[in-house]
Structure formats: structure tokens, C-alpha cells
Scaffold this active site. Structure first.
Site, short mmCIF file in Angstrom:
data_model
loop_
_atom_site.label_atom_id
_atom_site.label_comp_id
_atom_site.label_asym_id
_atom_site.label_seq_id
_atom_site.Cartn_x
_atom_site.Cartn_y
_atom_site.Cartn_z
N ASP A 1 -54.36 27.88 1.06
CA ASP A 1 -53.44 28.93 1.50
C ASP A 1 -53.95 29.63 2.77
OD1 ASP A 1 -51.09 30.38 1.25
OD2 ASP A 1 -52.03 31.96 0.05
N ASN B 1 -52.44 29.29 5.94
CA ASN B 1 -52.16 28.59 7.20
C ASN B 1 -51.28 29.42 8.14
OD1 ASN B 1 -53.39 26.54 5.85
ND2 ASN B 1 -51.60 25.18 5.76
N GLY B 2 -50.22 29.98 7.56
CA GLY B 2 -49.26 30.73 8.37
C GLY B 2 -49.90 31.96 8.98
N SER C 1 -45.57 23.28 -2.88
CA SER C 1 -45.15 23.67 -4.23
C SER C 1 -43.64 23.53 -4.39
CB SER C 1 -45.55 25.12 -4.52
OG SER C 1 -44.72 26.02 -3.81
N GLU D 1 -41.76 25.81 -5.22
CA GLU D 1 -41.19 27.02 -4.62
C GLU D 1 -41.17 26.95 -3.10
OE1 GLU D 1 -43.45 26.95 -7.15
OE2 GLU D 1 -41.96 27.46 -8.69
N ASN D 2 -42.07 26.15 -2.51
CA ASN D 2 -42.11 26.04 -1.04
C ASN D 2 -40.84 25.41 -0.47
OD1 ASN D 2 -45.70 25.32 -0.94
ND2 ASN D 2 -44.67 27.29 -0.71
N TRP D 3 -40.03 24.73 -1.32
CA TRP D 3 -38.74 24.20 -0.83
C TRP D 3 -37.84 25.32 -0.34
CZ3 TRP D 3 -38.42 19.39 0.43
CH2 TRP D 3 -39.06 18.39 -0.31
C1 IPE Z 1 -49.35 28.15 -2.84
O1 IPE Z 1 -49.26 28.90 -1.70
C2 IPE Z 1 -48.81 26.76 -2.59
C3 IPE Z 1 -49.64 25.91 -1.73
C4 IPE Z 1 -50.81 26.22 -1.24
C5 IPE Z 1 -49.08 24.61 -1.42
P1 IPE Z 1 -48.03 29.88 -1.42
O2 IPE Z 1 -48.27 30.50 -0.11
O3 IPE Z 1 -46.76 29.15 -1.60
O4 IPE Z 1 -48.18 30.93 -2.59
P2 IPE Z 1 -47.64 32.44 -2.70
O5 IPE Z 1 -46.24 32.44 -2.25
O6 IPE Z 1 -48.51 33.27 -1.84
O7 IPE Z 1 -47.81 32.81 -4.13
C1 IPE Z 2 -50.34 27.27 2.71
O1 IPE Z 2 -50.27 28.18 3.76
C2 IPE Z 2 -49.56 26.00 2.97
C3 IPE Z 2 -48.33 25.88 2.18
C4 IPE Z 2 -47.95 26.69 1.25
C5 IPE Z 2 -47.51 24.72 2.45
P1 IPE Z 2 -49.05 29.19 3.91
O2 IPE Z 2 -47.99 28.55 4.72
O3 IPE Z 2 -48.62 29.68 2.58
O4 IPE Z 2 -49.74 30.34 4.73
P2 IPE Z 2 -49.58 31.91 4.50
O5 IPE Z 2 -49.94 32.19 3.08
O6 IPE Z 2 -48.15 32.25 4.81
O7 IPE Z 2 -50.56 32.50 5.46
MG MG Z 3 -49.23 31.22 1.44
#
Ligand code: IPE
Ligand code: IPE
Ligand code: MG
Length: 243
Positions: free
Chosen positions: A17, A19-20, A62, A64-66
Site C-alpha cells: 500500500d 503507491n498513490g 482487491s 474493492e479496487n474495481w
Molecule cells: C489494499 O489497499 C489493497 C491492495 C494493496 C491491493 P487499499 O488501498 O485498497 O486499502 P484501503 O482502501 O486503504 O483499505
Molecule cells: C496500493 O497503493 C496499490 C493498490 C491498491 C492497487 P494505493 O493505490 O492504495 O496507494 P494509496 O493508499 O492511495 O497511497
Molecule cells: Mg491504498
């Protein structure tokens, strides 16, 4: 694994987690954080392989990431396809067996094909299992297992009494893997986000504020050092598990 702690975890599961936020804090687009995260995947995979870890599960996308914006989802799918092509030789030459968990039917056809082809090509690898959690959600996984077992009972292939912890475990995507000894979450949040709910019942947790794109071998070493200092009691007393 029984009480006590061994030096190297057999199975490490990582919630990759941050990355963004890593990208935004540098004035970059979120997707650039995901792209840099691929370099961490490569580094950490190599290190785990070298250290003798048997299985590495990476929470990559995940259920939920969809729900993220279309542009981010499609950029992630492109990165995944690129990763599977670019890492193919390294995976095969290092005896890594690639597997997945999750509803991969939801992935674009091209990505599914790259994934399944590489799984097939790497299936005899005996160096380490690299298990990608893709379109994965633990509640959905448990629900799927429950439905499969209910169907078995309904068709009288098994009896209700035969449903026990082992049978449920072996109905999950992770049937072939030991439960994770260590779960690492980067990016600073202390939550599971629907990851391996059943399998982590007695896993050790390690949360770091380091974002996934910055997580490299020294960070992995810190997690492993921390793990080595834990006493896993499994509900018993410290004296009982004696160390
Ligand atoms: C968990 O990270 C899923 C992955 C790392 C693939 P998220 O960024 O989706 O989790 P939340 O939304 O902070 O709980
Ligand atoms: C994890 O990083 C990667 C995925 C969930 C695909 P995020 O994209 O959730 O990064 P943040 O949590 O928004 O920084
Ligand atoms: Mg995240």
C-alpha cells in the site's frame, strides 16, 4: 507451524500500500507510484527467494479496487500485463512457481492469458511460490468456499460432519500454501482491507509507514528482524511454548 518462531517465515504476505500517496507527495500521477511499485515487487521477490522463503503472497488488486476511477483500473491492468511479460524470464530461470488467488475471470482477457500461461510454464518451479492476489477479497473467497462445500453436501458427496477447519482451508484459493507466518503492510495503515481473513488467524503483523515504492531489501530485513523477535504463543502461555 507450531508454537515458537523460526528464523525465516515460510510464507510472507504483503499488503503493498501507499503507491498513490508516494506519487502525489512527489507531484506525480498516482499511476507513477504503481509503476515504481513494480520495482519493489522485483526486489522483494528476489530477496525472499534468496532467503529461502517458501511462499510470497502479494496483494496486488482487491475486489474493492474495481471501484477506483476507470483510468486507474486500466493503468493497473496494463502494468500487470507488462509485469507478466517483463518478469517472465526471471521467474522461469529462478525456479519460481507463479500462482494466483482471486476472481481472475474479472481481469481483461489478455491479462488472464498472460497469467495462466506463465503459471503453466512455471508450474514445476521448486524455488519459491509467488502468489499474486488479483481481484481478491477474503470475504468473497470464504463465501465461495462455503458455497462449494454446501454443494458437496447437497449432492451427498460429503456429509456435514466432514466439514472441518482443514476442509474449509483446502477449499480456499490458498489450499496449497501454509498460512502466512508474517503479514507486512506498507503505507502506514493498520488494517487488513479484506486480505486473507481466514489464513491470518495466527500470523504476525508488521506495519511500516514506508510506502510500497520505497520498500526495498533493507526494509524487508527490518521486518524479518522484528519477526525473529516475536514469540508465537497460539493461545498458550510463554512458559508452555518456552524459548
Ligand atoms: C489494499 O489497499 C489493497 C491492495 C494493496 C491491493 P487499499 O488501498 O485498497 O486499502 P484501503 O482502501 O486503504 O483499505
Ligand atoms: C496500493 O497503493 C496499490 C493498490 C491498491 C492497487 P494505493 O493505490 O492504495 O496507494 P494509496 O493508499 O492511495 O497511497
Ligand atoms: Mg491504498
Amino acid at each position: 507451524m507450531g508454537p515458537g518462531t523460526s528464523a525465516v517465515p515460510r510464507h510472507i504476505a504483503i499488503i503493498m500500500d501507499g503507491n498513490g500517496r508516494w506519487a502525489r507527495s512527489r507531484g506525480l500521477a498516482r499511476v507513477q507510484g504503481h509503476a515504481e511499485g513494480v520495482n519493489s515487487v522485483r526486489t522483494v521477490t528476489r530477496a525472499c527467494r534468496r532467503l529461502g522463503v517458501q511462499a510470497l503472497t502479494l496483494y496486488s488488486f482487491s475486489t474493492e479496487n474495481w471501484g477506483r476511477p476507470d483510468g486507474e483500473v486500466s493503468a493497473l491492468m496494463e502494468l500487470l500485463a507488462h509485469y507478466l511479460e517483463a518478469e517472465r524470464d526471471e521467474i522461469l530461470s529462478n525456479g519460481i512457481r507463479l500462482t494466483h488467488c482471486g476472481e481472475i475471470e474479472r481481469l481483461p482477457d489478455g491479462v488472464q492469458k498472460l497469467l495462466l500461461d506463465l503459471e503453466e510454464q512455471s508450474k514445476d518451479g521448486d524455488g519459491m511460490v509467488l502468489n499474486l492476489a488479483l481481484s481478491y477479497g477474503a470475504r468473497q473467497e470464504i463465501l465461495r468456499a462455503v458455497r462449494m462445500l454446501a454443494a458437496e453436501v447437497k449432492s451427498e458427496r460429503i456429509t456435514l460432519d466432514e466439514i472441518d477447519e482443514d476442509l474449509l482451508s483446502s477449499s480456499l484459493y490458498t489450499a496449497e500454501l501454509p498460512d502466512p507466518d508474517l503479514v507486512i503492510r506498507t503505507g502506514g495503515e493498520s488494517r487488513l482491507s479484506n486480505f486473507l481473513l481466514w489464513q491470518v488467524a495466527y500470523s504476525e503483523f508488521y506495519v511500516t509507514t514506508t510506502s510500497w515504492p520505497d520498500f526495498r531489501e533493507p526494509d524487508l530485513q527490518l521486518a524479518l528482524d522484528d519477526f525473529r523477535g516475536r514469540q508465537r504463543r497460539y493461545g498458550l502461555t510463554g512458559q508452555q511454548v518456552g524459548s
